[in-house]
Scaffold this motif. Structure first.
Motif, short mmCIF file in Angstrom:
data_model
loop_
_atom_site.label_atom_id
_atom_site.label_comp_id
_atom_site.label_asym_id
_atom_site.label_seq_id
_atom_site.Cartn_x
_atom_site.Cartn_y
_atom_site.Cartn_z
N SER A 1 -5.97 -10.62 -9.41
CA SER A 1 -7.43 -10.60 -9.48
C SER A 1 -8.05 -9.76 -8.37
O SER A 1 -9.19 -9.30 -8.49
CB SER A 1 -7.98 -12.03 -9.42
N GLU A 2 -7.31 -9.53 -7.29
CA GLU A 2 -7.80 -8.68 -6.20
C GLU A 2 -7.90 -7.22 -6.63
O GLU A 2 -8.70 -6.46 -6.07
CB GLU A 2 -6.89 -8.79 -4.98
N LEU A 3 -7.10 -6.83 -7.60
CA LEU A 3 -7.03 -5.42 -8.00
C LEU A 3 -7.66 -5.14 -9.36
O LEU A 3 -8.11 -4.03 -9.63
CB LEU A 3 -5.57 -4.96 -8.04
N THR B 1 -8.18 2.15 -13.50
CA THR B 1 -7.03 2.94 -13.96
C THR B 1 -5.87 2.61 -13.03
O THR B 1 -6.04 1.93 -12.02
CB THR B 1 -7.33 4.45 -13.92
N GLY B 2 -4.68 3.08 -13.35
CA GLY B 2 -3.54 2.86 -12.47
C GLY B 2 -3.29 1.38 -12.26
O GLY B 2 -3.30 0.59 -13.20
N ASP B 3 -3.07 1.00 -10.99
CA ASP B 3 -2.74 -0.40 -10.71
C ASP B 3 -3.92 -1.34 -11.01
O ASP B 3 -3.73 -2.50 -11.33
CB ASP B 3 -2.25 -0.59 -9.28
N ALA B 4 -5.15 -0.82 -10.96
CA ALA B 4 -6.31 -1.65 -11.29
C ALA B 4 -6.31 -2.02 -12.77
O ALA B 4 -6.72 -3.11 -13.15
CB ALA B 4 -7.60 -0.93 -10.92
N LEU B 5 -5.84 -1.09 -13.62
CA LEU B 5 -5.76 -1.37 -15.05
C LEU B 5 -4.55 -2.24 -15.37
O LEU B 5 -4.65 -3.21 -16.13
CB LEU B 5 -5.67 -0.06 -15.83
N GLU B 6 -3.40 -1.90 -14.78
CA GLU B 6 -2.21 -2.71 -15.03
C GLU B 6 -2.41 -4.14 -14.55
O GLU B 6 -1.89 -5.09 -15.16
CB GLU B 6 -1.00 -2.09 -14.33
N SER B 7 -3.19 -4.30 -13.49
CA SER B 7 -3.45 -5.65 -12.99
C SER B 7 -4.27 -6.47 -13.98
O SER B 7 -4.17 -7.70 -14.00
CB SER B 7 -4.18 -5.58 -11.65
N ARG C 1 -2.49 -1.89 -1.34
CA ARG C 1 -2.74 -2.15 -2.77
C ARG C 1 -1.43 -2.36 -3.53
O ARG C 1 -1.32 -3.27 -4.35
CB ARG C 1 -3.52 -0.98 -3.39
N GLU C 2 -0.46 -1.51 -3.24
CA GLU C 2 0.82 -1.68 -3.92
C GLU C 2 1.49 -2.98 -3.51
O GLU C 2 2.15 -3.64 -4.33
CB GLU C 2 1.74 -0.50 -3.65
N LEU D 1 2.14 -8.17 4.49
CA LEU D 1 1.53 -6.85 4.58
C LEU D 1 0.09 -6.90 4.06
O LEU D 1 -0.83 -6.38 4.71
CB LEU D 1 2.36 -5.85 3.76
N ALA D 2 -0.10 -7.52 2.90
CA ALA D 2 -1.43 -7.55 2.29
C ALA D 2 -2.45 -8.28 3.15
O ALA D 2 -3.61 -7.85 3.25
CB ALA D 2 -1.34 -8.20 0.92
N ASP D 3 -2.04 -9.36 3.80
CA ASP D 3 -2.98 -10.20 4.54
C ASP D 3 -3.20 -9.78 5.99
O ASP D 3 -4.25 -10.08 6.55
CB ASP D 3 -2.49 -11.66 4.51
N PHE D 4 -2.25 -9.07 6.58
CA PHE D 4 -2.35 -8.75 8.00
C PHE D 4 -2.45 -7.27 8.30
O PHE D 4 -2.59 -6.87 9.46
CB PHE D 4 -1.16 -9.35 8.76
N HIS D 5 -2.40 -6.44 7.27
CA HIS D 5 -2.51 -4.99 7.49
C HIS D 5 -3.51 -4.40 6.50
O HIS D 5 -3.15 -3.65 5.59
CB HIS D 5 -1.14 -4.32 7.34
N PRO D 6 -4.78 -4.74 6.67
CA PRO D 6 -5.79 -4.32 5.70
C PRO D 6 -5.98 -2.81 5.61
O PRO D 6 -6.47 -2.31 4.58
CB PRO D 6 -7.07 -5.01 6.21
N GLN D 7 -5.61 -2.06 6.63
CA GLN D 7 -5.78 -0.61 6.62
C GLN D 7 -4.54 0.14 6.15
O GLN D 7 -4.54 1.37 6.08
CB GLN D 7 -6.16 -0.12 8.04
N SER D 8 -3.49 -0.57 5.82
CA SER D 8 -2.24 0.08 5.44
C SER D 8 -2.38 0.83 4.12
O SER D 8 -2.98 0.33 3.16
CB SER D 8 -1.12 -0.96 5.29
#
Length: 372
Positions: free
Chosen positions: A117-119, A126-132, A93-94, A82-89
């Motif tokens: 490191s991508e996030l 904040t959110g997933d960017a912080l948890e990452s 991020r999740e 999903l992450a590599d082939f569906h960039p607009q999904s």
């Protein structure tokens, strides 16, 4: 580039045949010059047709289901696809975050590091960017990139826009990484700041008790390491040995004090760990004293007095170790804690009891039956 990513990057050309350049030996080109034939073997690039057929919604649902079932290998395949082939999904991020978590569960630290490191955004996330950021720091830790982890966590710890609990978590983990990086003084300063942060919170329910307990525990670890660095060498003479023994005892008490503070915070995991470490300190000092010969300048009579005084001190250490181990196991049973510290404590308790029994039998006068 991870093996998983390489595996799926070619799914789009499923079934295509590799290039082939053919010709006949001696065939002439349009300019009349002979042409040399170059021939490549046919190659077929393959992929997972089942994954290629799924859209992003289906991939996300399948990955979520696999993760919930603890099939982390399969989960990585769905989330990576999903992450590599569906960039607009809207799930991308999740999916990246969940792919990182799945790699983490499999202890595939480099793959997890790449995804987090991508996030990760330590300065503003904040959110997933912080948890990452926390997850990325953990992957650095397991890859022994301790200073990189500490730098990330220091950035988060300094952010005034974050809740105090998050800053405290980052500060404690920063201190642990600094200690692992061989910077005990810096680690102690960081961990003491974390303790001060916690003590300054009016409502302690704002933060998890795990992190302040961990801070106290690792300050205890710093003093335990200093205790271990003090060698008891009878060859240096009685006075020097006495001074070293006093220094070692002081460091033991300092370590014990911080371990006790960890216990008082009330977190089950660190309380059990701290109790185990206190017992092991007494156990270690017991072994050091038992295996230490009398200073060479003592005559036979003085050496016998020395050994008798030593035996009495050793018995006190054995008793203290047993008391601490028993209290630790009682506390662990009360809170239902089951971890490696509990197993270690149980084994050490049996060892100390056996040594105390042996000491009692050795000290009994001739003709006196044991346990009389």
């Amino acid at each position: 580039m991870s093996a998983t990513w390489r595996k799926w990057v070619w799914v789009g050309v499923l079934g295509l045949v590799g290039c082939r350049t053919t010709g006949s030996a001696g065939r002439e080109a349009s300019d009349g010059q002979p042409r040399q034939e170059v021939r490549f073997d046919t190659e077929r690039v393959t992929g997972n047709a089942e994954l290629a057929a799924l859209n992003d919604e289906e991939l996300f649902a399948a990955g979520t289901s696999a993760f919930a079932a603890k099939d982390f290998v399969q989960a990585t395949l769905y989330f990576e696809r999903l992450a590599d082939f569906h960039p607009q999904s809207p799930h991308r991020r999740e999916a990246i975050y969940q792919a990182g978590l799945a790699h983490e569960r499999l202890e595939q630290w480099e793959a997890a590091e790449r995804r987090f490191s991508e996030l990760a955004d330590a300065k503003q996330g904040t959110g997933d960017a912080l948890e990452s950021v926390f997850r990325l720091a953990e992957t650095h830790y397991h890859l022994e990139r301790y200073l990189e982890a500490a730098q990330l966590l220091a950035t988060v710890a300094a952010r005034e826009d974050l809740p105090v609990g998050k800053r405290l978590e980052a500060q404690v983990q920063q201190g642990v990484c600094e200690l692992e990086a061989g910077q005990p003084e810096k680690a102690e300063a960081t961990l003491r700041r974390a303790v001060s942060t916690y003590e300054g919170i009016a409502d302690k329910d704002e933060v998890q008790d795990y992190y302040p307990a961990q801070a106290h525990f690792f300050i205890g670890e710093i003093y335990r390491l200093r205790y271990a660095d003090v060698a008891l060498d009878p060859g240096k003479g009685a006075d020097a040995l006495a001074n070293d023994l006093n220094d070692k005892a002081e460091l033991l008490l300092s370590a014990q004090g911080h371990y006790l503070r960890a216990i008082r915070v009330g977190n089950g995991h660190w309380a059990t760990a701290a109790g185990t470490q206190i017992g092991s300190l007494y156990e270690d000092l017991y072994e050091k004293l038992v295996n230490s010969p009398a200073p060479k300048e003592l005559d036979a009579e003085q050496a016998e007095i020395y050994r008798e005084e030593l035996r009495q001190r050793v018995r006190v250490l054995l008793t203290k170790a047993i008391d601490v181990y028993e209290q630790t196991l009682e506390a662990a049973e009360r809170i239902g804690s089951h971890n490696t510290f509990v197993d270690k404590t149980r084994q050490s308790l049996e060892k100390m009891k056996a040594l105390l029994l042996q000491d009692s039998e050795n000290a009994a006068p001739a003709g006196t039956p044991p346990h009389s």
